[in-house]
Scaffold this motif. Structure first.
Motif, PDB file in Angstrom:
ATOM      1  N   GLY A 182       0.788  -1.105   0.024  1.00 14.67           N
ATOM      2  CA  GLY A 182      -0.126   0.091  -0.158  1.00 14.67           C
ATOM      3  C   GLY A 182       0.792   1.061  -0.040  1.00 14.67           C
ATOM      4  O   GLY A 182       0.265   2.414  -0.082  1.00 14.67           O
ATOM      5  N   LEU A 183       2.186   1.198  -0.009  1.00 18.05           N
ATOM      6  CA  LEU A 183       2.816   2.290  -0.074  1.00 18.05           C
ATOM      7  C   LEU A 183       3.579   2.571  -1.192  1.00 18.05           C
ATOM      8  O   LEU A 183       3.443   1.749  -2.185  1.00 18.05           O
ATOM      9  N   THR A 184       3.923   3.829  -1.470  1.00 15.40           N
ATOM     10  CA  THR A 184       4.631   4.137  -2.858  1.00 15.40           C
ATOM     11  C   THR A 184       6.127   4.054  -2.545  1.00 15.40           C
ATOM     12  O   THR A 184       6.580   3.671  -1.431  1.00 15.40           O
ATOM     13  N   TYR A 185       6.853   3.836  -3.600  1.00 17.51           N
ATOM     14  CA  TYR A 185       8.263   3.560  -3.498  1.00 17.51           C
ATOM     15  C   TYR A 185       9.084   4.770  -2.691  1.00 17.51           C
ATOM     16  O   TYR A 185       9.635   4.493  -2.000  1.00 17.51           O
ATOM     17  N   GLU A 186       8.316   5.839  -2.999  1.00 21.79           N
ATOM     18  CA  GLU A 186       8.892   6.992  -2.216  1.00 21.79           C
ATOM     19  C   GLU A 186       8.843   6.943  -0.597  1.00 21.79           C
ATOM     20  O   GLU A 186       9.684   7.205   0.231  1.00 21.79           O
ATOM     21  N   GLU A 187       7.367   6.435  -0.416  1.00 22.58           N
ATOM     22  CA  GLU A 187       7.323   6.346   1.035  1.00 22.58           C
ATOM     23  C   GLU A 187       8.131   5.046   1.714  1.00 22.58           C
ATOM     24  O   GLU A 187       8.538   5.193   2.750  1.00 22.58           O
ATOM     25  N   ILE A 188       8.404   3.955   0.728  1.00 20.98           N
ATOM     26  CA  ILE A 188       9.138   3.056   1.274  1.00 20.98           C
ATOM     27  C   ILE A 188      10.598   3.542   1.451  1.00 20.98           C
ATOM     28  O   ILE A 188      11.196   3.310   2.497  1.00 20.98           O
ATOM     29  N   GLU A 189      11.137   4.358   0.693  1.00 16.83           N
ATOM     30  CA  GLU A 189      12.583   5.046   0.787  1.00 16.83           C
ATOM     31  C   GLU A 189      12.517   5.846   2.066  1.00 16.83           C
ATOM     32  O   GLU A 189      13.606   5.743   2.804  1.00 16.83           O
TER      33      GLU A 189
END
Ligand code: F6P
Length: 224
Positions: free
Chosen positions: A83-90
């Motif tokens: 449910g996260l974006t790659y940006e949020e994961i980073e």
């Protein structure tokens, strides 16, 4: 085989989940019977395999063939990052984000899966596919990459970085000398879900529709 149509999560750049198709994804689902007819030929009887997730089931909705849902075709489980974006994961898991880029095949999401795990759970699917003919698989990016690598005889370690765009049907035909590939791209735009190494940019609009280098047939417009 193909990916599901563009989903609402694809549009927002979120990974995993069980989102519905976007308007463009629904348009793709509506034209899929025509695209399949172009690729497989008129009157060919296929069996459609989907995952158990809504976006693949909705994509196959207008196909009139027999359908089978496989849990093993569900997208790679992204665990705590679902449910996260790659940006949020980073942002939230910077070390994990880097670790995944450094060894994407072996990296296992916290509470989720790695590509290596996916390859193992796909074994029964691959065995069935070796026996079956005329199967149309509607699945997800990571799953498609692993199945594609297997049939194209590409080392699985390379599969996590391969491009399998949305709204594109990939037809694989086993031949005596190897597997023949044909890609048929629908004339309906979609975002690109491909993420290059090191990037956490939001999904971009894919290139405008048209034929790729491997394509041999004309794109199909949306069925009225
Ligand atoms: O972005 C679409 C998606 O299917 C996600 O649900 C999934 O986590 C991802 O692609 C897999 O691709 P990658 O391994 O490149 O992150």
């Amino acid at each position: 085989m193909l990916q599901h149509g563009e989903s609402m999560f694809n549009v927002s750049g979120q990974i995993g989940g069980d989102a519905n198709l976007s308007t463009r994804g629904q348009a793709y689902a509506r034209m899929l019977p025509e695209l399949v007819k172009q690729s497989a030929g008129e009157g060919r009887n296929l069996t459609v395999w989907t995952s158990t997730l809504k976006r693949t089931i909705q994509t196959a909705r207008h196909l009139t063939f027999e359908k089978l849902e496989w849990k093993a075709l569900d997208e790679l489980d992204s665990g705590v990052c679902d449910g996260l974006t790659y940006e949020e994961i980073e942002e939230k898991y910077p070390e994990d984000f880097r670790a995944r880029d450094n060894d994407k095949y072996n990296y296992r999401y916290l509470g989720g899966e790695s590509y290596r795990d996916v390859v193992i759970r796909l074994e029964p699917i691959i065995m069935e596919l070796e026996r079956a003919e005329n199967v149309l698989i509607v699945t997800h990016q990571a799953i498609l990459r692993c199945i594609y690598a297997y049939f194209m005889n590409i080392p699985q370690e390379r599969s996590p970085w391969m491009e399998v765009p949305l709204h594109t049907l990939i037809k694989l035909t086993p031949k005596a000398y190897g597997t023949h590939e044909e890609r048929l791209k629908a004339d309906i735009p979609a975002v690109s879900t491909f993420r290059a190494k090191g990037s956490s940019a939001k999904h971009q609009e894919a290139d405008s529709p048209g034929l790729g280098p491997m394509d041999e047939k004309k794109p199909v417009g949306e069925a009225k």
